[in-house]
Design an enzyme around this catalytic site. Sequence first.
Site, PDB file in Angstrom:
ATOM      1  N   CYS A 113       0.763  -1.123   0.045  1.00  0.00           N
ATOM      2  CA  CYS A 113       0.070   0.069   0.065  1.00  0.00           C
ATOM      3  C   CYS A 113       0.751   1.238  -0.020  1.00  0.00           C
ATOM      4  O   CYS A 113       0.144   2.469  -0.128  1.00  0.00           O
ATOM      5  CB  CYS A 113      -0.858   0.007   1.339  1.00  0.00           C
ATOM      6  SG  CYS A 113      -2.156  -1.615   1.367  1.00  0.00           S
ATOM      7  N   HIS A 246      -2.780   7.120   2.419  1.00  0.00           N
ATOM      8  CA  HIS A 246      -3.226   5.905   2.037  1.00  0.00           C
ATOM      9  C   HIS A 246      -4.873   5.744   2.608  1.00  0.00           C
ATOM     10  O   HIS A 246      -5.063   5.801   3.388  1.00  0.00           O
ATOM     11  CB  HIS A 246      -2.540   4.719   2.548  1.00  0.00           C
ATOM     12  CG  HIS A 246      -2.982   3.354   2.182  1.00  0.00           C
ATOM     13  ND1 HIS A 246      -3.455   3.335   1.043  1.00  0.00           N
ATOM     14  CD2 HIS A 246      -3.132   2.222   3.059  1.00  0.00           C
ATOM     15  CE1 HIS A 246      -4.017   1.634   0.863  1.00  0.00           C
ATOM     16  NE2 HIS A 246      -3.689   1.234   2.074  1.00  0.00           N
ATOM     17  N   ASN A 276     -10.172  -0.198  -0.127  1.00  0.00           N
ATOM     18  CA  ASN A 276      -8.604  -0.012  -0.006  1.00  0.00           C
ATOM     19  C   ASN A 276      -8.057  -0.696  -1.357  1.00  0.00           C
ATOM     20  O   ASN A 276      -8.164  -2.041  -1.366  1.00  0.00           O
ATOM     21  CB  ASN A 276      -7.926  -0.840   1.330  1.00  0.00           C
ATOM     22  CG  ASN A 276      -6.773  -0.609   1.390  1.00  0.00           C
ATOM     23  OD1 ASN A 276      -5.842  -0.451   0.413  1.00  0.00           O
ATOM     24  ND2 ASN A 276      -6.127  -1.240   2.649  1.00  0.00           N
TER      25      ASN A 276
END
Length: 319
Positions: A113, A246, A276
């Site tokens: 990520c 993020h 996500n």
Amino acid sequence: MRHSRILGTGSHLPDKVLTNRDLESIVDTTDEWIVSRTGIRERHIAADGETTSELALHAARHALAAAGLKPGDIDLIVLATSTPDMVFPSSACLLQKKLGIRHGAAFDVQAVCSGFVYALATADQFIRGGMSRRALVVGAEVFSRILDWKDRGTCVLFGDGAGAVVLGESGTPGILSSHLHSDGAYADILSTPGHVGGGKVLGDPTLKMDGGAVFKLAVRVLEEAAREALDANGLTVADLDWFIAHQANVRIISHTAKKLGVPPEKCVVTVDRHANTSAASIPLALDVAVRDGRIRPGHLVLMEGVGGGFTWGSVLARW
Ligand code: UT7
């Protein structure tokens, strides 16, 4: 002195939308639980055969159009992904082929990520060092393919998508600084441990996570990395116009922002719309905020990634 600057942004989400309500018929969960714990309302799922490089292609085309450039103007592709089309060639090379580019360099970056921040920092170094003039920096993922759709603790959290920027050489600094970190001692709290060997998939190829441990570590390192970036540039939290962390969980973003003293209205949040998307999440959020007119010339934008590895880092940019 040579600097780099973001010349255009783009993003792309697959057509198929999977809502929290849809998930209620797949695992023992509720829309209320997912929204209250994560802020996520829906995610997009790639169609069969729709690969990372395919999603990346759409995002890249949008970024090139926004920059007013053609594929042939690009001499570097850095693509961040943990869900590549194949073991090799890299998804960056497959994207290069789809764009019809036959010169320059193309490679993948794997920092889960944090991948987009790692890729952007890498491209910035290439441009500042004189090896490249115009780079396509992409984060693209099909995380739906590495999820255990029976594990309610993880499958509700992720989605597919892509985001891209064109980074070009500039006489004045756009990218002010980048800081990257990793600590492999935390490898086990977030991993997809399977691999290919002897003609088979060995080990478990689905994502495993200690959600609580990831949450705590993410908030801590995001706060530290933000302070590091601002200190390095002699700036303060008050100087920030936009905070793009993020997009994993709205609670991670708001906890971090609160610890830093960044007001909620300066946080770009898009996780509700796409969950996500790992390496794609920051450029997806960035593209939304650029296109809806929030990010304007002169603004100070802090981007921060955190993810498996464990990896984390920041890129601070003047728009
Ligand atoms: O890029 C980084 C990727 N990872 C992350 O961003 C994850 C970071 N961690 C988190 O976001 C949070 O830890 C989660 C959202 C994963 C979990 O939230 P939490 O508030 O830490 O919940 P929990 O893990 O403490 O679980 C609370 C309860 C448990 O039930 P019991 O043991 O209290 O009876 C879970 O079994 O919630 C249960 N639960 C669910 N219930 C309904 C876990 N997943 C679900 C679900 N629906 N999908």
